[in-house]
Scaffold this active site. Structure first.
Site, PDB file in Angstrom:
ATOM      1  N   SER A 189       0.887  -1.215  -0.088  1.00 44.25           N
ATOM      2  CA  SER A 189       0.092  -0.096  -0.014  1.00 44.25           C
ATOM      3  C   SER A 189       0.855   1.433  -0.032  1.00 44.25           C
ATOM      4  CB  SER A 189      -0.804  -0.077   1.267  1.00 44.25           C
ATOM      5  OG  SER A 189      -0.182   0.195   2.367  1.00 44.25           O
ATOM      6  N   LYS A 247       0.696   4.534   7.028  1.00 46.73           N
ATOM      7  CA  LYS A 247       0.111   5.169   5.917  1.00 46.73           C
ATOM      8  C   LYS A 247       0.605   6.624   5.874  1.00 46.73           C
ATOM      9  CE  LYS A 247      -2.945   2.236   3.984  1.00 46.73           C
ATOM     10  NZ  LYS A 247      -2.462   0.972   4.475  1.00 46.73           N
TER      11      LYS A 247
END
Length: 146
Positions: free
Chosen positions: A67, A104
């Site tokens: 990701s 993230k």
């Protein structure tokens, strides 16, 4: 020492080292034309001293997943995470979200927080009051194999 294993990250603590460090060449290594070898001076460099500013608040975690590939964080890379740093907009953070750790980029706008992946195949996550959410630490460095 392995502290915790989750689906996305495996956490480690820095270990004590009495090493003098590895040899370090002060002069940069040219990625273009070779530079004269006599310009190189040998010194010792400790990666612990370079990468860890606050030992008691620093952890390592190994990435599992894709990701964050756009930010240069690839599967199996080793992250250096400092829990003493203040989270802020655009920092890359290790977060605990609904029972799982994830890494993230933080997007903060007024009172709203999003977790931004750096891969278009993954969704942006909007944090709501219904989430169990903690910003666990800020990523300061990434170590990768070549």
């Amino acid at each position: 020492m392995l502290l915790h294993q989750s689906n996305n990250l495996a956490f480690f603590t820095p270990e004590e080292s009495n090493s003098l460090g590895a040899l370090f060449f002060e002069t940069g290594i040219s990625a273009g034309f070779p530079s004269p070898a006599e310009d190189f001076k040998q010194q010792r460099l400790s990666l612990d001293k370079e990468l860890i500013k606050n030992k008691e608040a620093t952890f390592f975690a190994r990435v599992n997943g894709q990701s964050m590939i756009g930010a240069g964080l690839d599967d199996n890379d080793l992250l250096v995470i400092d829990r003493s740093l203040e989270p802020s907009n655009n920092k890359i953070a290790v977060c605990f979200l609904d029972g799982e750790f994830t890494v993230k980029r933080l997007k903060v706008d007024r009172d709203e927080v999003w977790l931004q992946p750096e891969n278009p195949n993954y969704p942006i996550i909007k944090i709501t009051s219904e989430n169990n959410f903690i910003i666990w630490g800020i990523v300061t460095n990434v170590i990768k194999k070549v």
